[in-house]
Design a protein around this motif. Structure first.
Motif, PDB file in Angstrom:
ATOM      1  N   ARG A 179       1.110  -0.777   0.589  1.00 43.02           N
ATOM      2  CA  ARG A 179      -0.281   0.178  -0.114  1.00 43.02           C
ATOM      3  C   ARG A 179       0.634   1.522   0.054  1.00 43.02           C
ATOM      4  N   SER A 219     -10.380   2.405  -1.616  1.00 40.33           N
ATOM      5  CA  SER A 219      -9.586   0.988  -1.272  1.00 40.33           C
ATOM      6  C   SER A 219     -10.695   0.352  -0.430  1.00 40.33           C
ATOM      7  N   ASP A 220     -10.776   1.694   0.391  1.00 40.06           N
ATOM      8  CA  ASP A 220     -10.707   1.416   2.196  1.00 40.06           C
ATOM      9  C   ASP A 220     -12.099   1.717   2.883  1.00 40.06           C
TER      10      ASP A 220
END
Length: 338
Positions: A179, A219-220
């Protein structure tokens, strides 16, 4: 452990110009896994080779070779990798379509402070006829500038990850790095934009931090959690941008992953402002469950907490957590002079 000083080999302007003009593809391979497979490629690699990430990751780079690839070039690469040395070679590779192309390839080991080679970074550029006819020394200088910039950034992260793993008795390896590489990749893309805009002297922090934040939200984030951004217009040097982006990545990822456990809805806000006396402030707030009263902040026993702490210390800034009536407010202050 203090992160190594970035930018000791290159000044910011050289790094910016080098990345923009080279339009380079980037590959990471892991020599600690059998056959030194690819573990990361950037978007430029996909565009240049025609191979998707899923088609490339897990394979040795030799799949780009073909019937007309010179065995002497392959042997030169193999020797350098075995000796953990830097190497530059113009090698005939093949795209997914079967089309051959001349690839200016620079490979270098990425080592931690203890000398262990964790990865090899490959910086590559498809050579056009104009490139071949022009000064190859100039192109090689640009590519080497990019390689050094990226290798320094990755080495800094590897040292922090290794140090944290030693403290906690665990090894997170590439999963802990992946990441953060994406965060750096956004910075390298912003470097291209900076070089196109002649009057800019550094990185546009509003633009860069917005891109980092949106990538993390994508993404989160999850349904029911809203995200808003308000940013000012100001610039910072490359070293400050690198470290601030990584700090933001840690703090914002933590907010999306942990602030709304057991909740169906919530809001995360980010504000980036230039301070009157110089420097800037990043404020990240949420209205989630809040930090448990018995939990120290920042949580330096976690990898993310340690990365954020070491990076803010290196900027001589402050990282403050405020427990609100609902949720948490995190204030990142970076002083002038960074």
């Amino acid at each position: 452990m203090k992160p190594r000083t970035l930018g000791t080999v290159l000044d910011d302007r050289e790094a910016l110009a080098g990345f923009s003009r080279a339009r380079v593809a980037m590959v990471l391979t892991n020599p600690n896994i059998h056959d030194n497979p690819i573990v990361y490629v950037n978007d430029a690699f996909e565009r240049v080779t025609g191979y998707s990430r899923t088609a490339a990751i897990g394979r040795n780079c030799r799949f780009l070779q073909g019937s007309m690839t010179d065995d002497a070039d392959v042997a030169k690469l193999r020797r350098a990798i075995e000796r953990e040395e830097d190497v530059t070679v113009d090698i005939l590779n093949y795209r997914a379509s079967g089309e051959p192309f001349l690839n200016r390839l620079i490979i270098a080991p990425v080592k931690s402070d203890d000398g262990k080679c964790h990865y090899f970074i490959g910086i590559q550029k498809a050579m056009s006829d104009r490139d071949i006819d022009s000064s190859t020394l100039s192109i090689e200088k640009q590519l080497n500038a990019v390689q050094r910039r990226v290798r320094q950034d990755l080495s800094m992260l590897i040292d922090i990850i290794r140090d944290q793993s030693n403290r906690m008795g665990s090894e997170e390896g590439f999963a802990a790095l992946a990441r953060r590489i994406e965060c750096l990749q956004l910075l390298y893309e912003e470097m291209r934009l900076s070089d196109r805009d002649a009057h800019r002297q550094g990185i546009s922090m509003g633009s860069y931090l917005t891109r980092v934040a949106n990538a993390i939200a994508h993404s989160d984030g999850r349904p029911g959690v809203a995200f808003s951004i308000e940013v000012g217009r100001f610039e910072a040097d490359l070293e400050t941008a690198t470290r601030t982006g990584l700090i933001l990545s840690e703090v914002l990822t933590n907010a999306f992953q942990h602030a709304f456990v057991g909740l169906d809805a919530g809001t995360v806000r980010m504000e980036v402002i230039a301070l009157t006396e110089g420097g800037f402030r990043v404020v990240i707030s949420d209205d989630g469950v809040g930090i448990p009263k018995d939990m120290p902040v920042p949580a330096t026993q976690t990898l993310g907490g340690r990365i954020a702490t070491e990076l803010i210390d290196s900027l001589e800034g402050t990282l403050n957590y405020v427990r609100g009536a609902a949720g948490t407010v995190v204030i990142i202050d970076v002083p002038a002079g960074n």
